[in-house]
Scaffold this active site. Structure first.
Site, PDB file in Angstrom:
ATOM      1  N   ARG A  60      -4.438  24.571 -16.486  1.00  0.00           N
ATOM      2  CA  ARG A  60      -4.293  23.392 -17.339  1.00  0.00           C
ATOM      3  C   ARG A  60      -3.093  22.541 -16.952  1.00  0.00           C
ATOM      4  NH1 ARG A  60      -6.033  27.637 -20.352  1.00  0.00           N
ATOM      5  NH2 ARG A  60      -3.902  28.122 -20.956  1.00  0.00           N
ATOM      6  N   GLU A  97       2.692  41.300 -18.869  1.00  0.00           N
ATOM      7  CA  GLU A  97       2.849  42.346 -19.860  1.00  0.00           C
ATOM      8  C   GLU A  97       2.345  43.688 -19.322  1.00  0.00           C
ATOM      9  OE1 GLU A  97       1.690  43.206 -24.523  1.00  0.00           O
ATOM     10  OE2 GLU A  97       1.145  41.300 -23.590  1.00  0.00           O
TER      11      GLU A  97
END
Length: 177
Positions: A60, A97
């Site tokens: 994006r 993560e």
């Protein structure tokens, strides 16, 4: 909230992609031509020092970065996921993560000393933006500003960029994400 007109164009999707996440979907903003144009104009107005190039983070960030580069009259650098660019690339690995990822750009995209504005749609934890910063600075670019449509301040990414010497510009903030 500043830019309330733009905030009204961002759809929130609860529990996506996981339970407890409030996903801020900018595709609804992109569907509104007036809103998208206002977003580009307002980001351009926030920039302190005109860049030589704008670098957008996949995916994006390509949309907002390319529009901003066109508005500023400068070239556009793609920062892509691994193995997506043809030709010789340079890259940086960064922690996620659960694991690692890699961001790359063409090795000849940025010349030492060029001023580059880093752009993405959203800043959350800052991992990808910091990797983009490292990649650009590693090529000799001067990067001291970054622009985002949305900041999720509770996740700390913008603060990490500021700690790295970056002036962070954003149009919207959503708390608690």
């Amino acid at each position: 909230m500043a830019n309330e007109d733009l905030a009204a164009l961002v759809r929130t999707i609860k529990d996506y992609p996981h339970a407890g996440i409030m996903f801020r979907d900018i595709t609804t903003l992109l569907l509104d031509g007036t809103g998208f144009a206002a977003c580009t104009e307002r980001l351009a107005a926030a920039i302190i020092t005109p860049p030589d190039l704008v670098a957008g983070i996949e995916a994006r960030g390509f949309i907002f970065g390319a529009a901003l580069a066109q508005r500023l009259g400068v070239g556009f650098v793609l920062l892509r996921k691994q193995n997506k660019l043809p030709g010789r690339v340079t890259g940086v690995n960064y922690a996620l993560e659960y694991g690692t990822d890699r961001i790359e750009m063409h090795a000849d995209a940025v010349q030492p000393g060029q001023r580059v504005l880093l752009v993405d749609d959203l800043i959350a934890t800052g991992g990808t933006a910091l990797a983009g910063l490292e990649l650009l600075r590693g090529a000799g670019a001067v990067v001291d500003e970054a622009a985002f449509v949305i900041d999720l301040p509770d996740l700390g990414g913008a603060a990490k960029l500021r700690a790295a010497g970056i002036s962070v510009h954003n149009l919207l903030e959503f708390e608690g994400d």
